[in-house]
Design a protein around this motif. Structure first.
Motif, mmCIF file in Angstrom:
data_model
loop_
_atom_site.group_PDB
_atom_site.id
_atom_site.type_symbol
_atom_site.label_atom_id
_atom_site.label_comp_id
_atom_site.label_asym_id
_atom_site.label_seq_id
_atom_site.Cartn_x
_atom_site.Cartn_y
_atom_site.Cartn_z
ATOM 1 N N SER A 1 0.820 -1.212 0.000
ATOM 2 C CA SER A 1 0.000 0.000 0.000
ATOM 3 C C SER A 1 0.857 1.266 0.000
ATOM 4 O O SER A 1 0.409 2.334 -0.441
ATOM 5 C CB SER A 1 -0.934 0.018 1.206
ATOM 6 O OG SER A 1 -0.210 0.119 2.425
ATOM 7 N N LYS A 2 2.095 1.151 0.465
ATOM 8 C CA LYS A 2 2.991 2.307 0.509
ATOM 9 C C LYS A 2 3.509 2.677 -0.878
ATOM 10 O O LYS A 2 4.011 3.779 -1.082
ATOM 11 C CB LYS A 2 4.180 2.025 1.430
ATOM 12 C CG LYS A 2 3.779 1.715 2.875
ATOM 13 C CD LYS A 2 4.992 1.317 3.705
ATOM 14 C CE LYS A 2 4.583 0.948 5.130
ATOM 15 N NZ LYS A 2 5.762 0.500 5.937
ATOM 16 N N HIS A 3 3.383 1.734 -1.813
ATOM 17 C CA HIS A 3 3.937 1.960 -3.148
ATOM 18 C C HIS A 3 2.854 2.164 -4.209
ATOM 19 O O HIS A 3 3.183 2.474 -5.359
ATOM 20 C CB HIS A 3 4.812 0.770 -3.552
ATOM 21 C CG HIS A 3 5.872 0.433 -2.539
ATOM 22 N ND1 HIS A 3 6.972 1.228 -2.317
ATOM 23 C CD2 HIS A 3 5.973 -0.613 -1.668
ATOM 24 C CE1 HIS A 3 7.720 0.694 -1.351
ATOM 25 N NE2 HIS A 3 7.139 -0.424 -0.947
ATOM 26 N N VAL A 4 1.595 1.996 -3.835
ATOM 27 C CA VAL A 4 0.507 2.158 -4.797
ATOM 28 C C VAL A 4 0.377 3.632 -5.186
ATOM 29 O O VAL A 4 0.358 4.502 -4.314
ATOM 30 C CB VAL A 4 -0.833 1.659 -4.195
ATOM 31 C CG1 VAL A 4 -1.987 1.938 -5.144
ATOM 32 C CG2 VAL A 4 -0.750 0.174 -3.891
ATOM 33 N N PRO A 5 0.317 3.963 -6.482
ATOM 34 C CA PRO A 5 0.197 5.372 -6.902
ATOM 35 C C PRO A 5 -1.150 5.975 -6.498
ATOM 36 O O PRO A 5 -2.104 5.252 -6.194
ATOM 37 C CB PRO A 5 0.340 5.290 -8.429
ATOM 38 C CG PRO A 5 -0.048 3.886 -8.775
ATOM 39 C CD PRO A 5 0.389 3.036 -7.620
ATOM 40 N N ASN A 6 -1.211 7.299 -6.506
ATOM 41 C CA ASN A 6 -2.442 8.003 -6.140
ATOM 42 C C ASN A 6 -3.416 8.008 -7.315
ATOM 43 O O ASN A 6 -3.672 9.034 -7.947
ATOM 44 C CB ASN A 6 -2.122 9.446 -5.718
ATOM 45 C CG ASN A 6 -1.224 9.507 -4.507
ATOM 46 O OD1 ASN A 6 -1.218 8.618 -3.671
ATOM 47 N ND2 ASN A 6 -0.455 10.583 -4.399
ATOM 48 N N ASP A 7 -3.956 6.837 -7.605
ATOM 49 C CA ASP A 7 -4.837 6.693 -8.760
ATOM 50 C C ASP A 7 -6.192 6.117 -8.373
ATOM 51 O O ASP A 7 -6.823 5.403 -9.154
ATOM 52 C CB ASP A 7 -4.173 5.808 -9.813
ATOM 53 C CG ASP A 7 -3.834 4.414 -9.271
ATOM 54 O OD1 ASP A 7 -4.003 4.192 -8.052
ATOM 55 O OD2 ASP A 7 -3.402 3.556 -10.059
ATOM 56 N N CYS A 8 -6.647 6.425 -7.172
ATOM 57 C CA CYS A 8 -7.931 5.892 -6.696
ATOM 58 C C CYS A 8 -9.077 6.410 -7.566
ATOM 59 O O CYS A 8 -9.186 7.606 -7.826
ATOM 60 C CB CYS A 8 -8.150 6.309 -5.244
ATOM 61 S SG CYS A 8 -9.722 5.710 -4.547
ATOM 62 N N GLN A 9 -9.916 5.481 -8.020
ATOM 63 C CA GLN A 9 -11.110 5.810 -8.798
ATOM 64 C C GLN A 9 -12.331 5.349 -8.004
ATOM 65 O O GLN A 9 -12.767 4.202 -8.125
ATOM 66 C CB GLN A 9 -11.072 5.120 -10.166
ATOM 67 C CG GLN A 9 -9.910 5.523 -11.042
ATOM 68 C CD GLN A 9 -10.008 6.959 -11.499
ATOM 69 O OE1 GLN A 9 -11.097 7.514 -11.619
ATOM 70 N NE2 GLN A 9 -8.858 7.590 -11.736
ATOM 71 N N PRO A 10 -12.882 6.222 -7.155
ATOM 72 C CA PRO A 10 -13.986 5.825 -6.265
ATOM 73 C C PRO A 10 -15.165 5.228 -7.020
ATOM 74 O O PRO A 10 -15.514 5.681 -8.114
ATOM 75 C CB PRO A 10 -14.377 7.138 -5.582
ATOM 76 C CG PRO A 10 -13.152 7.974 -5.652
ATOM 77 C CD PRO A 10 -12.504 7.633 -6.962
ATOM 78 N N ASP A 11 -15.762 4.221 -6.410
ATOM 79 C CA ASP A 11 -16.926 3.542 -6.970
ATOM 80 C C ASP A 11 -18.177 4.092 -6.292
ATOM 81 O O ASP A 11 -18.258 4.135 -5.061
ATOM 82 C CB ASP A 11 -16.810 2.040 -6.713
ATOM 83 C CG ASP A 11 -17.911 1.245 -7.395
ATOM 84 O OD1 ASP A 11 -18.865 1.868 -7.901
ATOM 85 O OD2 ASP A 11 -17.822 0.006 -7.395
ATOM 86 N N LEU A 12 -19.154 4.530 -7.095
ATOM 87 C CA LEU A 12 -20.385 5.100 -6.534
ATOM 88 C C LEU A 12 -21.083 4.140 -5.581
ATOM 89 O O LEU A 12 -21.739 4.556 -4.631
ATOM 90 C CB LEU A 12 -21.343 5.496 -7.663
ATOM 91 C CG LEU A 12 -21.254 6.947 -8.175
ATOM 92 C CD1 LEU A 12 -22.217 7.158 -9.317
ATOM 93 C CD2 LEU A 12 -21.540 7.928 -7.048
ATOM 94 N N LYS A 13 -20.927 2.844 -5.818
ATOM 95 C CA LYS A 13 -21.577 1.863 -4.956
ATOM 96 C C LYS A 13 -21.010 1.896 -3.544
ATOM 97 O O LYS A 13 -21.670 1.483 -2.585
ATOM 98 C CB LYS A 13 -21.405 0.457 -5.550
ATOM 99 C CG LYS A 13 -22.088 0.266 -6.899
ATOM 100 C CD LYS A 13 -21.831 -1.115 -7.456
ATOM 101 C CE LYS A 13 -22.489 -1.299 -8.821
ATOM 102 N NZ LYS A 13 -22.199 -2.645 -9.396
#
Length: 332
Positions: free
Chosen positions: A121-133
């Motif tokens: 999780s420390k290396h995951v890029p800031n590319d969160c795409q929130p899900d409306l659900k």
């Protein structure tokens, strides 16, 4: 207005692009950029133009970036990871390796559902795409999370409320200062949480415009991270303390550039709206200073929950919002 001779002379000079010499004075560089002659014989720079020409270059670049995002809304967002216990075998979506253990094998993003090892999780890029659900609320939801989930530039609550207010309430006396009934404001909040963009806040349901203004102010107060973020709060307060008006305005502009895109765009849109409110001051009796008193504590809160700090900073909060309203066409 410039004379015809001066204009033609500058046109000839601007036809050839020259690289600025190292150490050339800022005023001379600015004059070349603006196509204005500065010298002993006399050209001049309009003071406000001189103050803001350089900062506006970065502002124009930023606005161009936001305009480019009109169709993509590519606002960067970090993942909201929380420790999670998975039922059955599970693999990390970052490194593709198995998650070992019986409980708390990894973490899951509560906004988009990404499952990874705690270390990954420390290396995951800031590319969160929130899900409306996964977005259960509209109010109390992070601003960037909400706009990415709905694929909009600004929170739809802000758009819908401002459209309704401008359609039927700009001349309402005490707009934003007069409070609507708390129960009705809570009804509007629940309507947005339940129905989202389909929430009905028309005059048929809520004839009192103060209910809509109250719902908009409540949305800003309920944000987990204020529109003017905790990271930039102290910088805005320091800018407000500058005594020289021109330097203060330039300092405020520089701090604005530090806001996340979604926060910047929301603030920009709100200030344009509040400027329209002040243009109807003869009817609603709300000028920029009055609106600053109302929106100061609503848009910006100190990082530490201190009553003394809040009381001490109230006049600066008011001043910041007042400056943003009065100079929205220059600052944004």
């Amino acid at each position: 207005m410039f004379s015809e001779e001066l204009w033609l002379e500058n046109e000839k000079k601007c036809a050839v692009v020259r690289k600025p010499k190292p150490g050339r004075k800022r005023q001379e560089l600015l004059a070349v950029a603006l196509g204005v002659k500065v010298g002993v014989k006399g050209g001049f720079l309009w003071p406000p133009l001189k103050l803001f020409a350089c900062p506006q270059i970065s502002s124009l670049v930023r606005r161009a970036a936001l305009t480019h995002n009109d169709n993509h809304f590519n606002y960067e967002k970090t993942h909201n990871f929380k420790v999670h216990t998975f039922r059955g075998p599970h693999w990390c979506e970052y490194c593709a390796n198995f998650m070992w253990g019986l409980i708390a094998q990894g973490v899951r993003c509560s906004d988009c559902g990404l499952n990874v090892h705690k270390q990954c999780s420390k290396h995951v890029p800031n590319d969160c795409q929130p899900d409306l659900k996964r977005i259960k609320k509209v109010y109390c939801c992070d601003l960037t999370t909400l706009v990415k989930a709905h694929n909009t530039q600004r929170p739809m609550v802000v758009d819908i409320c401002i459209r309704e207010i401008e359609a039927r309430g700009l001349k309402s006396e005490g707009l934003y200062r007069v409070s609507g009934f708390t129960e009705h404001i809570e009804d509007v909040k629940m309507a947005f949480d339940r129905d989202g963009e389909k929430a009905d806040i028309s005059a048929n349901i809520y004839p009192d415009i103060n209910i809509i203004t109250g719902a908009l102010k409540l949305y800003f107060r309920d944000l987990p991270i204020p529109v003017i973020t905790y990271d930039t709060y102290s910088k805005f307060i320091e800018a407000a303390k500058i005594s020289n008006a021109d330097e203060r305005l330039e300092a405020v502009h520089e701090v604005l550039m530090l806001l996340p895109p979604a926060h910047y765009e929301t603030l920009r849109y709100l200030m344009i709206h509040l400027k329209k409110v002040t243009m109807n001051e003869k009817d609603n009796f709300m000028n920029a200073e009055n609106l600053g008193i109302v929106f100061g504590p609503t848009l910006m809160r100190p990082p530490e929950d201190s009553t003394l700090t809040t009381l001490h900073d109230m006049r600066y909060q008011k001043l910041i919002v007042q400056i943003l309203i009065e100079n929205e066409d220059v600052l944004f």
